[in-house]
Motif scaffolding. Structure first.
Motif, mmCIF file in Angstrom:
data_model
loop_
_atom_site.group_PDB
_atom_site.id
_atom_site.type_symbol
_atom_site.label_atom_id
_atom_site.label_comp_id
_atom_site.label_asym_id
_atom_site.label_seq_id
_atom_site.Cartn_x
_atom_site.Cartn_y
_atom_site.Cartn_z
ATOM 1 N N TYR A 443 -0.996 -2.929 9.374
ATOM 2 C CA TYR A 443 -0.577 -3.112 7.989
ATOM 3 C C TYR A 443 -0.513 -1.767 7.259
ATOM 4 C CZ TYR A 443 -0.836 -4.885 3.150
ATOM 5 O OH TYR A 443 -0.611 -5.149 1.815
ATOM 6 N N LEU A 444 -1.520 -0.946 7.444
ATOM 7 C CA LEU A 444 -1.549 0.348 6.769
ATOM 8 C C LEU A 444 -0.493 1.303 7.312
ATOM 9 C CD1 LEU A 444 -5.415 0.921 6.483
ATOM 10 C CD2 LEU A 444 -3.845 0.377 4.617
ATOM 11 N N LYS A 445 -0.339 1.314 8.634
ATOM 12 C CA LYS A 445 0.580 2.278 9.242
ATOM 13 C C LYS A 445 2.044 1.921 9.025
ATOM 14 C CE LYS A 445 -0.162 4.425 13.050
ATOM 15 N NZ LYS A 445 -0.402 4.760 14.460
ATOM 16 N N LYS A 446 2.375 0.647 9.204
ATOM 17 C CA LYS A 446 3.793 0.277 9.104
ATOM 18 C C LYS A 446 4.324 0.467 7.694
ATOM 19 C CE LYS A 446 3.638 -4.692 8.053
ATOM 20 N NZ LYS A 446 3.990 -6.053 8.538
ATOM 21 N N ASN A 447 3.411 0.469 6.713
ATOM 22 C CA ASN A 447 3.818 0.679 5.319
ATOM 23 C C ASN A 447 3.688 2.127 4.854
ATOM 24 O OD1 ASN A 447 4.586 -2.026 4.174
ATOM 25 N ND2 ASN A 447 2.588 -2.560 5.026
ATOM 26 N N GLY A 448 3.369 3.022 5.797
ATOM 27 C CA GLY A 448 3.324 4.443 5.473
ATOM 28 C C GLY A 448 2.121 4.888 4.682
ATOM 29 N N ALA A 449 1.137 3.984 4.476
ATOM 30 C CA ALA A 449 0.003 4.301 3.609
ATOM 31 C C ALA A 449 -0.921 5.345 4.227
ATOM 32 C CB ALA A 449 -0.779 3.030 3.287
ATOM 33 N N VAL A 450 -1.106 5.289 5.538
ATOM 34 C CA VAL A 450 -1.979 6.267 6.211
ATOM 35 C C VAL A 450 -1.403 7.667 6.050
ATOM 36 C CG1 VAL A 450 -2.892 7.020 8.433
ATOM 37 C CG2 VAL A 450 -2.853 4.585 7.871
ATOM 38 N N GLU A 451 -0.114 7.800 6.283
ATOM 39 C CA GLU A 451 0.542 9.105 6.175
ATOM 40 C C GLU A 451 0.438 9.647 4.746
ATOM 41 O OE1 GLU A 451 4.969 11.112 6.906
ATOM 42 O OE2 GLU A 451 4.585 9.008 7.448
ATOM 43 N N ARG A 452 0.683 8.800 3.760
ATOM 44 C CA ARG A 452 0.609 9.264 2.369
ATOM 45 C C ARG A 452 -0.826 9.627 1.986
ATOM 46 N NH1 ARG A 452 4.519 5.091 1.985
ATOM 47 N NH2 ARG A 452 2.954 3.522 1.458
ATOM 48 N N ASN A 453 -1.784 8.811 2.428
ATOM 49 C CA ASN A 453 -3.189 9.088 2.101
ATOM 50 C C ASN A 453 -3.620 10.442 2.628
ATOM 51 O OD1 ASN A 453 -6.030 7.868 1.277
ATOM 52 N ND2 ASN A 453 -6.299 8.791 3.284
ATOM 53 N N TYR A 454 -3.290 10.731 3.871
ATOM 54 C CA TYR A 454 -3.764 11.990 4.459
ATOM 55 C C TYR A 454 -2.904 13.190 4.094
ATOM 56 C CZ TYR A 454 -7.601 9.710 6.753
ATOM 57 O OH TYR A 454 -8.779 9.037 6.972
ATOM 58 N N ALA A 455 -1.678 12.940 3.630
ATOM 59 C CA ALA A 455 -0.925 14.049 3.030
ATOM 60 C C ALA A 455 -1.650 14.553 1.793
ATOM 61 C CB ALA A 455 0.490 13.589 2.675
ATOM 62 N N LYS A 456 -2.351 13.637 1.127
ATOM 63 C CA LYS A 456 -3.149 14.000 -0.048
ATOM 64 C C LYS A 456 -4.500 14.598 0.346
ATOM 65 C CE LYS A 456 -5.023 13.747 -4.267
ATOM 66 N NZ LYS A 456 -4.607 14.589 -5.416
ATOM 67 N N TRP A 457 -5.193 13.987 1.319
ATOM 68 C CA TRP A 457 -6.613 14.290 1.510
ATOM 69 C C TRP A 457 -6.957 15.100 2.761
ATOM 70 C CZ3 TRP A 457 -9.165 14.173 -2.647
ATOM 71 C CH2 TRP A 457 -8.923 13.216 -3.633
ATOM 72 N N ASP A 458 -6.058 15.205 3.706
ATOM 73 C CA ASP A 458 -6.374 16.023 4.886
ATOM 74 C C ASP A 458 -6.009 17.471 4.604
ATOM 75 O OD1 ASP A 458 -7.019 17.050 7.325
ATOM 76 O OD2 ASP A 458 -5.385 16.076 8.414
ATOM 77 N N GLN A 459 -6.861 18.118 3.841
ATOM 78 C CA GLN A 459 -6.618 19.499 3.437
ATOM 79 C C GLN A 459 -7.407 20.446 4.340
ATOM 80 O OE1 GLN A 459 -6.980 20.084 -0.834
ATOM 81 N NE2 GLN A 459 -6.343 17.973 -1.248
ATOM 82 N N GLY A 460 -6.887 20.610 5.553
ATOM 83 C CA GLY A 460 -7.542 21.501 6.498
ATOM 84 C C GLY A 460 -8.681 20.865 7.271
ATOM 85 N N ILE A 461 -8.860 19.552 7.107
ATOM 86 C CA ILE A 461 -9.943 18.869 7.820
ATOM 87 C C ILE A 461 -9.522 18.545 9.248
ATOM 88 C CG2 ILE A 461 -11.385 16.792 7.859
ATOM 89 C CD1 ILE A 461 -11.287 16.843 4.779
ATOM 90 N N GLY A 462 -8.271 18.156 9.415
ATOM 91 C CA GLY A 462 -7.762 17.887 10.745
ATOM 92 C C GLY A 462 -7.997 16.468 11.197
ATOM 93 N N VAL A 463 -7.388 15.511 10.498
ATOM 94 C CA VAL A 463 -7.598 14.101 10.812
ATOM 95 C C VAL A 463 -6.589 13.637 11.859
ATOM 96 C CG1 VAL A 463 -7.560 11.747 9.910
ATOM 97 C CG2 VAL A 463 -8.521 13.596 8.521
ATOM 98 N N ASN A 464 -7.102 13.071 12.937
ATOM 99 C CA ASN A 464 -6.264 12.388 13.932
ATOM 100 C C ASN A 464 -6.513 10.902 13.740
ATOM 101 O OD1 ASN A 464 -5.261 11.108 16.266
ATOM 102 N ND2 ASN A 464 -5.560 12.944 17.513
ATOM 103 N N TYR A 465 -5.638 10.250 12.996
ATOM 104 C CA TYR A 465 -5.887 8.861 12.610
ATOM 105 C C TYR A 465 -5.932 7.935 13.821
ATOM 106 C CZ TYR A 465 -5.644 4.368 10.280
ATOM 107 O OH TYR A 465 -5.922 3.095 9.857
ATOM 108 N N ASP A 466 -4.982 8.104 14.717
ATOM 109 C CA ASP A 466 -4.952 7.226 15.892
ATOM 110 C C ASP A 466 -6.232 7.356 16.710
ATOM 111 O OD1 ASP A 466 -2.478 6.251 15.187
ATOM 112 O OD2 ASP A 466 -1.370 7.641 16.468
#
Length: 490
Positions: A443-466
């Motif tokens: 649900y989160l991925k198909k709606n692009g929410a994961v990508e938008r969330n981490y475009a905001k919050w993955d500031q050099g942390i290096g998140v591999n969501y999968d």
């Protein structure tokens, strides 16, 4: 010849300047696409055709306080269509998470035009006025994130609801506040007395039946109304208030975490040297402001009677007296969900208890799993969270003796075994557990929410969501398998 060369150089420079100016001018007048709702509301980010509800919250220029709240307008969109609009009273929430996280959580109350509370339904959930917006912890300074999967609370609460024990219902959303996109949040119910939440009989100052209903919490203390309207800088650093228990807001167990009688006074200064031995019960309902002296005396004595029975019962005998005081099934289910989720905050903080009128003490609902699952590293995957005290020394909030003692009782263990093994054939089967994770992630991925969330919050942390999702699924499989083996040997 020299003059011609100088002229040609100047001409080329002029031509280059004119071309650059023209290009700059074109760039200046080029319009940036704007994402809007169907009512003309401009969004802070383009949500495309996302089915995930998108919340636009506007405090109309006012700062958001910790408490009390501030009036705001909230619009809810789905696929950019406005589906609901509501006035709310908004404030920040959380204690440790509020101080550590750059992504803040919020409490809000639905209100009418005059600011009075009013019951409202969201996303098909039963009407109420108190709600939560919970985001995962993101610390940009120290470069860490709790719950990279974004779904810990959802998974834990779904597991509880599926086995028939109410937990806060919720909905994944994305939010913006005052024009700033803040990412994915879990929009969920506040735990409170209500027919559709913690369903207990009411208890007020005029009630003559003192037996219920009560809601207690084993938790960090709240700052108290005397701190209302203090600046945010105060709440960012008020660690002492977390451990400031008083006779007004709570009562203390008469026994320490080793089931020995406590011999030193209650309500000492925060973080005193013996605080780790204490367990305090916070008045959630009736609240500290509303509970009467008689009600305080009743519920404190009830807890003490239960604890004395639990300590004194001889588990080699066939009779039990502690079960006269508790709803054993609720303790069993709370134990199962807590242990499967490895919620290291459970039992000792963020822990709710309830007692209905003429009823027994019951555990739950479960709450707050942001450092559970594969994040709960204080407890090995091959031990019980109930054994927290074996791994952590002198934490101000330790696990009460109840759980060590219950795990000494063959009757409690047998009840857990019967319930666990039945659930593993249905609601907690491997496929059902994995489905909760897979459905939420899809649900989160198909709606692009994961990508938008981490475009905001993955500031050099290096998140591999999968990978974070895979780690969660592996953990749940291994944890459940370990529990199978442990319980199977009981």
């Amino acid at each position: 010849m020299k003059l011609f060369k100088e002229y040609r150089w100047v001409g080329c420079w002029s031509l280059r300047f004119l071309l650059a100016a023209a290009l700059f001018s074109c760039q200046e007048i080029k319009e940036t696409p704007v994402s809007k709702g169907d009512d003309g509301q401009v969004f802070a980010i383009d949500t495309q055709e996302s089915e995930l509800p998108y919340l636009v919250i506007d405090t109309q220029g006012k700062d958001i306080p910790y408490e009390p709240g501030v009036m705001a307008k909230m619009k809810i969109y789905q696929r950019k269509k406005l589906i609901q609009e509501q006035a709310i009273d908004l404030e920040y929430r959380g204690k440790t998470s509020f101080r550590l996280s750059d992504k803040k959580g919020f409490n809000f109350e639905t209100v009418d035009a005059s600011g009075e509370g009013m019951d409202v339904s969201f996303f098909g959930m039963p009407v109420e006025e108190d709600w939560r917006l919970i985001g995962h912890v993101v610390n940009l300074k120290d470069k860490y994130i709790w719950d990279r999967s974004l779904i810990y609370n959802h998974v834990g609460y779904e597991l509880s609801n599926k086995i028939g024990k109410y937990a806060s219902r919720g909905q994944f959303v994305e939010i913006e506040v005052n024009g700033e996109y803040l990412g994915v949040y879990y929009f969920c119910e506040k735990l409170k007395r209500d027919t559709n939440r913690i369903n207990l009989m009411s208890l007020n100052a005029s009630s003559t039946n003192l037996t219920g209903g009560y809601i207690l919490k084993i938790d960090k203390a709240d700052p108290g109304s005397e701190h209302d309207s203090k600046p945010l800088s105060y709440f960012m650093n008020n660690w002492d208030d977390d451990a400031r228990y008083t006779a007004f807001n709570s009562f203390r167990s008469n026994f320490d975490i080793f089931k020995n009688p406590l011999s030193f006074p209650a309500f000492q200064a925060p973080y005193h040297s013996q605080q780790f031995l204490e367990t305090y019960f916070w008045y959630e309902y009736p609240s500290a402001e509303n509970i009467t002296s008689a009600q305080k005396a009743y519920i404190a004595k009830y807890i003490d009677d239960f604890e004395q029975a639990l300590i004194s019962d001889d588990f080699s005998e066939s009779t039990r007296t502690y079960t006269d005081f508790i709803d054993l099934g609720s303790f069993v289910d709370y134990f199962i969900v807590t242990e499967l989720c490895r919620n290291v905050d459970a039992y000792r903080i963020s822990t709710f208890l309830q007692k209905d009128r003429n009823g027994k003490l019951a555990m739950g609902p479960v709450w707050d799993m942001n450092i559970g699952f594969d994040e709960g590293g204080r407890i090995p995957i091959t031990d019980w969270v109930a054994n927290y005290n074996d791994y952590v020394n002198n934490d101000p909030w330790m696990v009460p003796f109840w759980w060590d003692r219950l795990l000494e009782d063959p009757r409690f263990k047998q009840a857990v075994k019967i319930r666990w093994q039945a659930l593993r054939q249905g609601e907690l089967s491997p496929s059902q557990i994995q489905k909760i994770v897979d459905d939420a992630v899809e649900y989160l991925k198909k709606n692009g929410a994961v990508e938008r969330n981490y475009a905001k919050w993955d500031q050099g942390i290096g998140v591999n969501y999968d990978q974070a999702v895979q780690n969660l699924k592996i953990f749940l499989t291994e944890r459940a398998t370990w529990i199978d083996g442990q319980i199977g040997a009981w």
